[in-house]
Motif scaffolding. Structure first.
Motif, PDB file in Angstrom:
ATOM      1  N   ASP A   1      37.998  72.409  52.814  1.00 59.88           N
ATOM      2  CA  ASP A   1      38.121  73.535  51.889  1.00 59.88           C
ATOM      3  C   ASP A   1      39.593  73.896  51.713  1.00 59.88           C
ATOM      4  N   ILE A   2      40.160  73.397  50.614  1.00 57.05           N
ATOM      5  CA  ILE A   2      41.587  73.566  50.374  1.00 57.05           C
ATOM      6  C   ILE A   2      41.912  74.991  49.928  1.00 57.05           C
ATOM      7  N   ALA A   3      40.898  75.711  49.447  1.00 53.82           N
ATOM      8  CA  ALA A   3      41.141  77.109  49.058  1.00 53.82           C
ATOM      9  C   ALA A   3      41.638  77.898  50.257  1.00 53.82           C
ATOM     10  N   ARG A   4      41.307  77.414  51.469  1.00 54.90           N
ATOM     11  CA  ARG A   4      41.723  78.143  52.671  1.00 54.90           C
ATOM     12  C   ARG A   4      43.064  77.670  53.204  1.00 54.90           C
ATOM     13  N   LEU A   5      43.682  76.716  52.503  1.00 52.84           N
ATOM     14  CA  LEU A   5      44.995  76.233  52.932  1.00 52.84           C
ATOM     15  C   LEU A   5      46.075  77.085  52.262  1.00 52.84           C
ATOM     16  N   ALA A   6      46.862  77.776  53.071  1.00 52.58           N
ATOM     17  CA  ALA A   6      47.873  78.673  52.506  1.00 52.58           C
ATOM     18  C   ALA A   6      49.076  77.874  52.018  1.00 52.58           C
ATOM     19  N   PRO A   7      49.787  78.401  51.019  1.00 49.98           N
ATOM     20  CA  PRO A   7      51.038  77.745  50.610  1.00 49.98           C
ATOM     21  C   PRO A   7      51.973  77.615  51.813  1.00 49.98           C
ATOM     22  N   GLY A   8      52.676  76.493  51.882  1.00 46.19           N
ATOM     23  CA  GLY A   8      53.561  76.268  53.015  1.00 46.19           C
ATOM     24  C   GLY A   8      52.865  75.631  54.205  1.00 46.19           C
TER      25      GLY A   8
ATOM     26  N   ARG B   1      32.333  53.136  54.472  1.00 49.11           N
ATOM     27  CA  ARG B   1      31.947  53.978  55.602  1.00 49.11           C
ATOM     28  C   ARG B   1      32.049  55.456  55.232  1.00 49.11           C
ATOM     29  N   ASN B   2      31.115  56.244  55.755  1.00 44.45           N
ATOM     30  CA  ASN B   2      31.134  57.672  55.448  1.00 44.45           C
ATOM     31  C   ASN B   2      31.730  58.464  56.620  1.00 44.45           C
ATOM     32  N   PRO B   3      32.058  59.738  56.378  1.00 47.15           N
ATOM     33  CA  PRO B   3      32.755  60.525  57.408  1.00 47.15           C
ATOM     34  C   PRO B   3      31.961  60.665  58.697  1.00 47.15           C
ATOM     35  N   TYR B   4      30.626  60.638  58.598  1.00 49.50           N
ATOM     36  CA  TYR B   4      29.816  60.816  59.801  1.00 49.50           C
ATOM     37  C   TYR B   4      29.893  59.572  60.676  1.00 49.50           C
ATOM     38  N   GLU B   5      29.973  58.420  60.027  1.00 52.05           N
ATOM     39  CA  GLU B   5      30.145  57.184  60.786  1.00 52.05           C
ATOM     40  C   GLU B   5      31.538  57.130  61.414  1.00 52.05           C
ATOM     41  N   LEU B   6      32.517  57.681  60.687  1.00 54.08           N
ATOM     42  CA  LEU B   6      33.894  57.631  61.168  1.00 54.08           C
ATOM     43  C   LEU B   6      34.186  58.721  62.200  1.00 54.08           C
ATOM     44  N   GLY B   7      33.217  59.598  62.418  1.00 56.31           N
ATOM     45  CA  GLY B   7      33.440  60.694  63.359  1.00 56.31           C
ATOM     46  C   GLY B   7      34.378  61.750  62.796  1.00 56.31           C
ATOM     47  N   LEU B   8      34.372  61.888  61.472  1.00 58.92           N
ATOM     48  CA  LEU B   8      35.266  62.862  60.837  1.00 58.92           C
ATOM     49  C   LEU B   8      34.468  64.031  60.253  1.00 58.92           C
ATOM     50  N   ASP B   9      33.322  64.326  60.851  1.00 57.85           N
ATOM     51  CA  ASP B   9      32.474  65.427  60.366  1.00 57.85           C
ATOM     52  C   ASP B   9      33.267  66.711  60.215  1.00 57.85           C
ATOM     53  N   TRP B  10      34.195  66.921  61.125  1.00 60.59           N
ATOM     54  CA  TRP B  10      34.932  68.196  61.138  1.00 60.59           C
ATOM     55  C   TRP B  10      35.797  68.386  59.894  1.00 60.59           C
ATOM     56  N   LEU B  11      35.989  67.313  59.122  1.00 62.28           N
ATOM     57  CA  LEU B  11      36.780  67.421  57.893  1.00 62.28           C
ATOM     58  C   LEU B  11      35.922  67.728  56.677  1.00 62.28           C
ATOM     59  N   VAL B  12      34.594  67.796  56.836  1.00 57.80           N
ATOM     60  CA  VAL B  12      33.699  67.958  55.693  1.00 57.80           C
ATOM     61  C   VAL B  12      33.192  69.389  55.632  1.00 57.80           C
ATOM     62  N   ALA B  13      33.574  70.093  54.557  1.00 60.63           N
ATOM     63  CA  ALA B  13      33.142  71.487  54.381  1.00 60.63           C
ATOM     64  C   ALA B  13      31.992  71.504  53.383  1.00 60.63           C
ATOM     65  N   LEU B  14      30.776  71.306  53.886  1.00 64.70           N
ATOM     66  CA  LEU B  14      29.625  71.240  52.981  1.00 64.70           C
ATOM     67  C   LEU B  14      29.337  72.581  52.334  1.00 64.70           C
ATOM     68  N   ASP B  15      29.910  73.664  52.892  1.00 64.62           N
ATOM     69  CA  ASP B  15      29.599  74.992  52.356  1.00 64.62           C
ATOM     70  C   ASP B  15      30.471  75.390  51.181  1.00 64.62           C
ATOM     71  N   LYS B  16      31.438  74.541  50.800  1.00 67.41           N
ATOM     72  CA  LYS B  16      32.234  74.910  49.625  1.00 67.41           C
ATOM     73  C   LYS B  16      31.541  74.384  48.366  1.00 67.41           C
ATOM     74  N   PRO B  17      31.941  74.888  47.160  1.00 66.28           N
ATOM     75  CA  PRO B  17      31.277  74.424  45.924  1.00 66.28           C
ATOM     76  C   PRO B  17      31.459  72.916  45.730  1.00 66.28           C
ATOM     77  N   HIS B  18      30.886  72.403  44.653  1.00 67.21           N
ATOM     78  CA  HIS B  18      30.829  70.948  44.473  1.00 67.21           C
ATOM     79  C   HIS B  18      32.190  70.269  44.649  1.00 67.21           C
ATOM     80  N   PHE B  19      32.191  69.201  45.392  1.00 62.69           N
ATOM     81  CA  PHE B  19      33.360  68.323  45.494  1.00 62.69           C
ATOM     82  C   PHE B  19      32.848  66.900  45.476  1.00 62.69           C
ATOM     83  N   ASN B  20      33.757  65.951  45.325  1.00 66.65           N
ATOM     84  CA  ASN B  20      33.303  64.576  45.132  1.00 66.65           C
ATOM     85  C   ASN B  20      32.536  64.076  46.358  1.00 66.65           C
ATOM     86  N   GLY B  21      31.310  63.640  46.117  1.00 69.27           N
ATOM     87  CA  GLY B  21      30.491  63.095  47.192  1.00 69.27           C
ATOM     88  C   GLY B  21      29.648  64.135  47.914  1.00 69.27           C
ATOM     89  N   ARG B  22      29.749  65.404  47.519  1.00 74.04           N
ATOM     90  CA  ARG B  22      29.066  66.465  48.285  1.00 74.04           C
ATOM     91  C   ARG B  22      27.561  66.228  48.384  1.00 74.04           C
TER      92      ARG B  22
END
Lengths: 496, 399
Positions: free
Chosen positions: B88-95, B268-289
């Motif tokens: 969720d990039i909306a939560r990434l502050a400038p800087g 390979r998908n993020p769950y296979e790669l062990g990158l679940d923590w990078l997936v914000a399923l609760d944000k609005p539509h994004f590619n692959g959601r």
């Protein structure tokens, strides 16, 4: 009270979908932008774009009991190929007006193509299989489809596979030689699309037409189909509202929530079935924000350049056909004296020019003293844009081609209505003004129609379905896309 | 969005020099160059051992200019970047910087990279593989411009325990207050630079961004300041060792991008790669959601796991077995870690053995032309073998 389902567009597929949903007990609201229902089959703007429809799929007609709503199927129309030495009359596999040897060769070809088409027919009607990742499951799916082809027997299967992706020019030139008969068949293979007789993959649309219904003119004309479908919808408690242009599809929580009309009115429904073009449905009505980048790209880039201009010529007197054995003018007249002429017309269109001699399909409506003409190979995006000059040039080219085949017709013209593909595009919000809501070619058929990943009528947002000609099995007036789309929606509804 | 229509020079044959090439040539005693996006990049300058230990004990400079860099700017920039990546990039502050991955419609990973939020409406994406076509597709229909700025920005990775001290010695006031994943503007000598506290080593480190014109001057200033702190220029091989210790994944090595794979089922998908923590399923539509929502419910069919192996021989290209018999996976990255004194690797292991397998790796050794096979026991451990507290300590200790 808000409806159970909204159908966007009262074209024949939208009405078929609405009627099927209605039969299943859903309260359906059909929203039509034009002042009259029917879409390309209706008379919006004073012209019926689909002047000579194919017959509805008989199972669809039976299931919707269209006979009880006043639809009386007429006789299949014969095709009269004009422009040669004498008119050639084609009725199924029998042909009159050419020498006996050629007629026998055609009868033989017709029989073989009929068998090939029959082998392909099951995959034409059914919901296309789903292709996932190109792995073994997909190969099995394709193998099942191939079984029908294999059942043809070794020799016939080889023959089908040989011609399937080839071009209609080579096939017809080998079998029956060039001339009015081949011209008419090549017209059949290319009408509505942006491929010339020599383009690879033009045999497939020909087989598709062989597998489909013949053109028939129901009692009361093409409008009778629309009238019966509207009655079928209303008989189930559904409503058709005209003059209501949908501006957007509403969503909530990645599900369809209804539609917003031009003017701001919002109508809520958990199910929205779109008879609009796939690109218009996804990019204009749903919006790119709801799409994955791949779907947006495919919707944007799908081939959908319309190639048919429609003209209605009002004549002071019936056109005359030269020679003895004057055909029934109410049959389907094709003016494409040979395949070479069609290919030349396509060459002009390919470079966005107006052909000197477009391929023509005509139908005489004696009651209205009107000659309905479809001119093939008129590009939507003509070079330099449509102007009074380009329109005049198109009109004069069409009229002089008709006058060559039906001498004296030019002098009888008292009125003209012309709809270029660009006019059709604007009037019906139909990208490219394409009859079939997308080019009918091998990479946009079956599980690739309208494009990979969007087949099976289900659009990316849950509750949104595509029911128009952009969905499998595609164009012509069969009603099958609408029927299948409603079926998919009902199946999902049962599952949910 | 608008297309980048600036004219491009013809592509030269072979490798081209990067912005630090003159300096690197002088130091590259091995003359061992690698092809990194068509730019000559040092594989090793002196010896891998020296360079590796400098990463862990001193400070190191590595030229990261060949990395792909894209500027995404305009009113819809946040919407486009949020549509691109799974976080969720909306939560990434400038800087601030965020590590992120992006997926195709099937939920398979296209690439990973770092997203720099330079302002409310300006982002920079750094990644390994060219992404221009993908970004254009994602940005279509949005009010945003996407520019490839790879050639316009030079980059240096300054990594290691003394890296903060080197920068302080170079006169960068306040560098010690820069937090992990923070971006700030500085001057080195007279040259304006942007510094982010980011890196690829699991340790304290910075990435320094500048124009190619400023690159030689920045290099010289850092080298001058760095000598007393043991600053050493390194090549790719040493960095790769630190990369494996830190547990970072490398496209083409640990997984294949869904955009470049050819054979079905290789993406390979993020769950296979062990990158679940990078997936914000609760944000609005994004590619692959939509695909990821489904995949999140399923058990992955295989997983990229970190394994620790008995004995000391690195398990390069080894096959993984369950109970010494059944082949259940293969190693992608492997290393005898000189710092940890552990034999570590990344491996793809099929379910369910990725969770609870009696795992063995078959290690191949060649000794004077004779091949030997060794079965060694392996255990699944948490990824990120080396995570030093220095990585996040602010201010960093003064070494």
């Amino acid at each position: 009270m808000s409806p159970d389902a909204i159908v966007i567009g009262a074209g024949h597929n939208g009405l078929v979908a609405a009627a099927r949903l209605g039969l299943a007990g859903r309260r359906v609201l059909v929203l039509e932008a034009q002042d009259a229902p029917g879409g390309l089959l209706g008379e919006a703007g004073g012209m019926r774009v689909a002047a000579m429809p194919t017959g509805l799929d008989p199972e669809v007609a039976r299931a919707l009991a269209l006979h009880r709503h006043g639809l009386r199927p007429g006789r299949p129309l014969a095709t009269i190929a004009l422009g040669g030495n004498a008119p050639v009359r084609i009725e199924g596999g029998s042909v009159r007006g050419i020498d006996a040897a050629a007629a026998a060769a055609f009868a033989d070809l017709h029989r073989r193509l009929g068998r090939h088409a029959a082998a392909l027919a099951p995959m034409m009607a059914k919901v296309p299989p789903r292709l996932r990742d190109g792995g073994w499951g997909d190969l099995m799916t394709l193998a099942r489809m191939g079984l029908g082809v294999r059942m043809l027997g070794r020799a016939q299967m080889r023959e089908l596979l040989r011609v399937l992706l080839s071009n209609v020019w080579d096939l017809l030139d080998d079998e029956i030689g060039d001339g009015p008969l081949s011209g008419a068949l090549a017209m059949e293979a290319t009408l509505g699309g942006a491929m010339g007789p020599r383009s690879p993959g033009t045999v497939l649309p020909l087989l598709y037409r062989f597998a489909g219904r013949p053109r028939t003119m129901p009692e009361g004309g093409a409008g009778a189909i629309v009238a019966a479908l509207v009655k079928a919808v209303e008989a189930t408690g559904g409503q058709v509202r005209t003059g209501a242009r949908v501006a957007g599809v509403l969503t909530g929580d990645d599900r369809v929530a209804g539609v917003r009309l031009e003017g701001g009115e919002e109508i809520r429904a958990p199910l929205v079935v779109s008879n609009a073009h796939p690109r218009a449905t996804l990019l204009d009505l749903l919006g790119v924000r709801h799409l994955d980048a791949e779907d947006a790209r495919r919707a944007r880039l799908m081939a959908t350049e319309g190639m048919v201009a429609r003209l209605d010529l009002t004549l002071g007197a019936a056109p005359g056909v030269p020679g003895a054995g004057a055909p029934d003018l109410c049959d389907r007249m094709v003016i494409a004296p040979d395949m070479k002429m069609l290919e030349t017309a396509f060459n002009a269109a390919k470079y966005k020019g107006i052909p000197e001699r477009p391929g023509l399909e005509c139908h005489w409506d004696a009651g209205a003293s009107r000659l309905a003409v479809s001119a093939q190979f008129v590009p939507c995006g003509v070079k330099g844009g449509w102007s009074a000059e380009t329109r005049d040039r198109l009109l004069s080219n069409v009229v002089s081609a008709i006058d060559d085949a039906l001498p004296g017709t030019a002098a009888k013209v008292t009125g003209v209505t012309l709809a270029t593909p660009a006019d059709i595009e604007a009037r019906f919000a139909l990208p490219g003004g394409h009859w079939h809501h997308g080019e009918f070619r091998v990479d946009q058929m079956l599980m690739l129609r309208p494009f990979a990943g969007a087949a099976q009528y289900r659009m990316p947002v849950a509750g949104l379905y595509l029911c128009g000609a952009g969905a499998h099995p595609g164009g012509d007036v069969t009603g099958l896309p609408g029927w299948n789309a409603a079926g998919a929606a009902l199946k999902d509804g049962r599952r949910a | 969005m608008t297309a980048d229509t600036s004219p491009r020079a013809a592509v030269p044959m072979g490798l081209v020099p990067g912005p630090f090439h003159d300096r690197l040539v002088a130091l590259n005693h091995q003359q061992a160059w690698m092809n990194w996006m068509g730019i000559a990049s040092p594989a090793v300058l002196d010896t891998v051992e020296f360079e590796y230990f400098a990463i862990r004990n001193q400070a190191t400079l590595f030229d990261i200019s060949p990395m792909m860099k894209y500027r995404i700017a305009g009113p819809d920039a946040e919407a486009v970047v949020n549509r691109l990546v799974t976080r969720d990039i909306a939560r990434l502050a400038p800087g601030r910087v965020a590590y992120a991955i992006w997926c195709d419609a099937e939920g398979n990973v296209v690439d990973d990279g770092t997203v720099f939020r330079l302002g409310q409406t300006e982002f920079r994406l750094c990644c390994q593989e060219p992404q221009r076509a993908w970004l254009d597709d994602v940005a279509w229909g949005f009010d945003v411009s996407v520019q490839d700025v790879s050639g316009a920005i030079a980059g240096l990775a300054l990594q290691g325990p003394t890296s903060c001290a080197v920068l302080k010695d170079a006169g960068l006031a306040g560098i010690e207050t820069l937090k992990p994943f923070e971006i700030r503007e500085f001057r080195i000598d007279t040259h304006p630079v942007t510094i982010s506290r980011t890196g690829f080593t699991g340790d304290l480190g910075y990435e320094i961004w500048m124009t190619p014109d400023d690159a030689p001057g920045v290099w010289d200033a850092l080298m001058a300041a760095g000598i007393p702190r043991g600053l050493r220029v390194i090549g790719y091989h040493a960095l790769d060792m630190a990369r494996i210790e830190a547990g970072f994944l490398l496209p083409r090595v640990d997984f294949v991008s869904s955009e470049t794979h050819l054979r079905p089922g290789r993406a390979r998908n993020p769950y296979e790669l062990g990158l679940d923590w990078l997936v914000a399923l609760d944000k609005p539509h994004f590619n692959g959601r939509r695909a990821l929502l489904r995949l999140a419910q399923e058990k992955p069919r295989r997983k990229l796991v970190a394994i620790e192996i008995d004995r000391d021989k690195p398990a390069l290209n080894a096959l993984v077995y369950h109970a010494r018999r059944r082949e259940v996976g293969f190693v992608t990255s492997a290393l005898w870690s000189p710092t940890l004194k552990r034999n570590i690797a990344h491996a793809w292991v099929e379910a369910p053995w990725c969770e609870t397998g009696d795992l063995w790796v078959e290690i191949y050794l060649q000794r004077e032309l004779v091949w030997q096979r060794r079965m060694a026991r392996a255990r699944v451990v948490e990824r990120g073998f080396f995570r030093h507290p220095r990585r996040t300590a602010t201010p960093p200790a003064d070494f």
